[in-house]
Design a protein around this motif. Structure first.
Motif, PDB file in Angstrom:
ATOM      1  N   ALA A   3       0.818  -1.218   0.000  1.00  0.00           N
ATOM      2  CA  ALA A   3       0.000   0.000   0.000  1.00  0.00           C
ATOM      3  C   ALA A   3       0.849   1.264   0.000  1.00  0.00           C
ATOM      4  N   TYR A   4       2.027   1.192   0.586  1.00  0.00           N
ATOM      5  CA  TYR A   4       2.885   2.378   0.687  1.00  0.00           C
ATOM      6  C   TYR A   4       3.460   2.782  -0.679  1.00  0.00           C
ATOM      7  N   GLY A   5       3.453   1.838  -1.611  1.00  0.00           N
ATOM      8  CA  GLY A   5       3.937   2.153  -2.957  1.00  0.00           C
ATOM      9  C   GLY A   5       3.094   3.213  -3.632  1.00  0.00           C
ATOM     10  N   ALA A   6       1.836   3.316  -3.228  1.00  0.00           N
ATOM     11  CA  ALA A   6       0.928   4.295  -3.844  1.00  0.00           C
ATOM     12  C   ALA A   6       0.850   5.592  -3.046  1.00  0.00           C
ATOM     13  N   ASP A   7       1.645   5.706  -1.995  1.00  0.00           N
ATOM     14  CA  ASP A   7       1.603   6.903  -1.130  1.00  0.00           C
ATOM     15  C   ASP A   7       2.382   8.072  -1.701  1.00  0.00           C
ATOM     16  N   ARG A   8       1.802   9.226  -1.663  1.00  0.00           N
ATOM     17  CA  ARG A   8       2.542  10.433  -2.063  1.00  0.00           C
ATOM     18  C   ARG A   8       3.790  10.602  -1.194  1.00  0.00           C
ATOM     19  N   GLU A  34       5.597   6.720  -6.162  1.00  0.00           N
ATOM     20  CA  GLU A  34       4.474   6.803  -7.105  1.00  0.00           C
ATOM     21  C   GLU A  34       4.556   8.066  -7.960  1.00  0.00           C
TER      22      GLU A  34
END
Lengths: 422, 411
Positions: A379-384, A389
């Motif tokens: 999930a952290y891969g999609a975090d600003r 990302e």
């Protein structure tokens, strides 16, 4: 933690210029950009945060002056034999912080190449335009205005299309060019650029390269209208818009080089542009490497540090290998463009094809690698907040700058297999 | 919809009610979402939240599986799997985030109300929340992820983010900096996978969004899925009654995930179908090479478009294949079995990997229109990638597959 400088670059190519510029830009990126870059996405339309971040690089450090001759206040980049390696180094460090800024800076340099690079330096235009960029403390940008509504990559496909699809016209009336047309997507438009190099035809439909003209137009010339900036998936720091030219009059000597020569040197822009794109990939990937190291450090999987799991390590190795190989490739590509005595002139189809090959290979490998890193970060891969990302969004857009992948493929096949009708 | 039927799916398996539901969703979302996109973009309050309400409450998807006696629609036979895929395809065509949230609701309903695994006490406890109100019930999950050493890992190697302690006739939940699967800022119900103190088997506990001791962080920015207002949460001695613990052990959790993956698979296919519609329009109308060549007739671009169509076709068939596996537990096994869980995981991961790559290719063909917000494609690209990240690492999911197919001993 290991530094990004552990990724190999051929040290035999390094010049004093490269070292000075690289350190300067690295410091700027870390102090002026990285602390605020997560706010850039919402600043796409106004550049209220972006422009101040640019100021030190462009105006105070003076990189906006870089292409101009030293006696006109520039850095003489256009006369150097190590231009491309130095630019690669600069681009790498800009893109480490924000590849959109790399594109905005590149899109400033490319049109200037027409008039500042040897052997086709246009002294009269250098003298005329240098003060815009050299005698100011403001960040000032140029733009290269190519794309038209009826066809994007066609304009860049000079070798085959020969400018025959251009619908922006330049008609000579006395000592002036009268320009009419509608352009799209150029970097640094949307009201940002103060000087534009506009791709025009002097004879619509003609396949005679003498009719392909690159004409400089100051943005404040009557008849020039910039549209509102486009909203994009990323690259907020690269501002683009429609630009309309309605009976825009500029002096006849604003043509970049001259009949036949304008079209010829478009090839040089393509070669150096594609080299720059590789640098943006490498710079962004190196920053992802830094952020990934931080992500991995505290995390565990199956009771052990995440990075110590053999399966995870395999994925990490793939990512590091991609950066290692692309950085060497990128510097080699830049060196080839600097050593025209060994590798051929950089405007020629051979140089363009090779730069395209290197660039689209780099794009495909980078996007695949970064996509996998995002997945690994779950999930952290999609975090600003983790920045990965943002790089992923920007890198996809870079892939489509200066010609689509299919245009790259066509140009590579055309040269390596001597295709005649592609 | 007729145009999309060129991508085959087992239409004969769908009941009239399934087709009617998909058609209703298509019509409603065209009017409420698609036609307002350019104006409202990804506005949560004015576009996404009202649309979510229409999907969950207006169309009734949050009542779908609950028993009629408790106010639901009693659509709880295992072949509801086909309903879910066909409905979420349509929802995702309009907005992947809306389908993503609906997948959470439907999989939680399946976990409690599905025939064969019907949990009377849980249904009585939770069905009224979904069936009696006029507001959407936003469901979020707290799943396992990488750990920081506070608890023991599950058999698969990851760590629950919450620790549950048995206390009298209920449970006490604790955890810090928890990353939910969606909607941490506004979820009404969290399904929480917990590590149980001093015990090996995890528990799955349902926690109300208004529970005392639940603290929500600020909404954070992410790549896509604007319909999910996510935020980290922390739990400080949150007390829930015993009935909220739906099951102990990993089988029940696998069952939930199998149905969750089904919903995500349908949403992924919906994103692919929407992307097809965009490249179809582009290929029909774009002229290249300055000589009147229609884009789709160029051999290079046509080959790529052909590959895109192939990938979409196969993904759609795979999603319905998964629906088929879940529809017939007596033939293929329970959704909580290793076999079905692995199949569901493989199919969902494969569809999202395909979706990422396929939309990448479409963006390449559409060039700047591919990443301009005006053309909409980039939204599907960001949303699909975000779902993929939230599904968990595809690389580590391969360990689950290896355990099942090769009977690994220590993995």
């Amino acid at each position: 933690m290991r530094s990004i400088e552990e990724f190999t670059r051929p040290l035999e190519y390094v010049t004093p210029l490269d070292k000075v510029l690289g350190d300067l830009v690295k410091s700027w990126a870390e102090n002026e950009v990285m602390p605020v870059r997560r706010q850039f996405d919402e600043d796409w339309e106004r550049h209220e945060i972006i422009l101040p971040a640019f100021k030190k690089l462009m105006a105070e450090y003076g990189l906006q002056r870089a292409p101009f001759p030293e006696d006109l206040g520039g850095m003489g980049l256009g006369r150097s034999d190590a231009t491309c390696v130095a630019v690669f180094r600069v681009f790498e460090h800009i893109a480490r912080a924000d590849s959109g800024m790399g594109l905005a800076f590149g899109a400033h340099i490319w049109p200037m190449e027409f008039i500042t690079f040897k052997p086709h330096e246009n002294r009269r235009l250098c003298e005329e335009f240098a003060p815009i960029f050299c005698d100011t403390t403001r960040p000032v940008f140029a733009a290269m205005v190519m794309t038209e509504p009826q066809g994007g990559s066609d304009i860049e496909n000079v070798e085959i299309i020969k400018g025959s699809t251009l619908q922006t016209t330049a008609v000579r009336e006395g000592d002036e060019w009268v320009i009419n047309g509608h352009k799209l997507w150029a970097s640094n438009t949307g009201g940002l650029a103060e000087l534009m190099a506009v791709y025009c035809t002097t004879n619509p439909g003609s396949e005679d390269l003498n009719d392909f003209a690159v004409i400089f137009v100051p943005s404040n010339t009557p008849g020039v209208t910039h549209g509102k900036p486009y909203e994009k998936a990323g690259m907020a720091t690269d501002m683009n818009s429609d630009v309309w030219f309605e009976d825009v009059r500029v002096p006849v000597w604003y043509r970049a080089i001259g009949p036949g020569e304008d079209a010829k040197w478009v090839g040089e822009i393509m070669s150096t542009g594609n080299m720059g794109i590789i640098a943006w990939y490498v710079g962004s990937m190196m920053n992802i490497y830094e952020r990934l190291q931080e992500f991995l450090e505290p995390r565990k999987y199956r009771g052990r540090p995440l990075k110590e799991d053999d399966g995870v390590a395999g994925a990490l190795a793939d990512f590091a290998s991609t950066i290692e190989a692309l950085r060497i490739l990128g510097y080699q590509s830049a060196r080839m463009l600097d050593r025209q005595d060994l590798y051929g002139e950089r405007w020629k189809p051979k140089a363009v094809a090779k730069a395209r090959a290197h660039r689209y290979f780099a794009a495909d490998k980078s996007l695949e690698a970064v996509g996998k890193v995002m997945n690994l970060m779950e999930a952290y891969g999609a975090d600003r907040d983790w920045d990965v990302e943002k790089h992923w969004r920007d890198l996809k857009i870079i892939q489509l700058v200066e010609g689509s992948k299919q245009l790259c493929q066509i140009e590579v096949a055309r040269w390596f297999f001597e295709c005649e009708t592609l | 919809m007729a145009q999309l039927d060129i991508f085959h799916y087992p239409r004969s398996r769908l009941k009239d009610v399934d087709l009617a539901l998909a058609s209703s969703l298509e019509g409603m979302l065209e009017k409420e979402v698609t036609s307002k996109r350019l104006e409202l973009k990804e506005d949560y309050e004015n576009l996404l939240r009202p649309s979510l309400e229409k999907i969950l409450v207006g169309i009734g998807m949050q009542k779908m599986l609950w028993p009629e006696a408790l106010g639901g629609e009693d659509h709880n036979k295992p072949d509801v799997s086909y309903t879910i895929v066909s409905a979420l395809e349509q929802a995702a065509r309009a907005d992947v985030g809306l389908a993503f949230l609906a997948a959470h609701s439907l999989s939680l309903q399946a976990a409690m109300a599905l025939e064969g695994n019907y949990d009377e006490d849980a249904c009585r406890a939770f069905a009224p929340l979904f069936c009696d109100g006029s507001a959407p019930v936003i469901v979020s999950f707290v799943l396992a992820t990488y750990g920081k050493g506070e608890v023991s890992p599950l058999k698969g190697g990851k760590y629950p983010q919450v620790i549950a302690t048995s206390a009298g006739d209920g449970w006490v939940l604790n955890g810090k900096d928890i990353r939910p699967s969606c909607s941490g800022a506004d979820a009404d119900l969290f399904g929480v996978l917990c590590s149980v103190e001093s015990e090996d088997e995890p528990a799955f506990v349902v926690m109300p969004g208004d529970a005392s001791g639940l603290y929500r962080g600020a909404e954070f920015k992410k790549t896509g899925l604007a319909a999910s207002r996510n935020a980290e949460i922390s739990l400080s001695d949150v007390k829930v009654p015993a009935v909220n613990c739906l099951w102990r052990g990993e089988e029940g959790f696998r069952r939930l995930l199998s149905w969750y993956y089904l919903g995500l698979a349908g949403a992924g296919v919906g994103a692919l179908l929407a992307s097809y519609e965009l490249i179809k329009e582009w290929g029909d109308t774009r002229v290249i090479k300055g000589r009147g060549h229609i884009f789709k007739d160029n051999p290079l671009t046509a080959a790529l478009m052909g590959e895109i169509a192939k990938e979409i076709s196969v993904s759609r068939l795979l999603a319905y294949d998964l629906a088929g596996l879940l529809a017939e537990p007596e033939t293929y096994g329970d959704a909580g079995s290793q076999s079905i869980f692995v199949a569901a995981s493989m199919i969902a991961h494969d569809i999202y990997s395909t979706a990422e790559n396929t939309i990448h290719r479409i963006m390449e063909l559409m060039a700047s229109a591919g990443y301009a917000k005006e053309w909409q494609l980039e939204r599907y690209w960001r949303d699909v990638k975000t779902v993929q990240c939230y599904m968990g690492s595809a690389e580590l999911a391969k360990h689950d597959y290896a355990r099942w197919f090769y009977q690994t001993k220590t993995l």
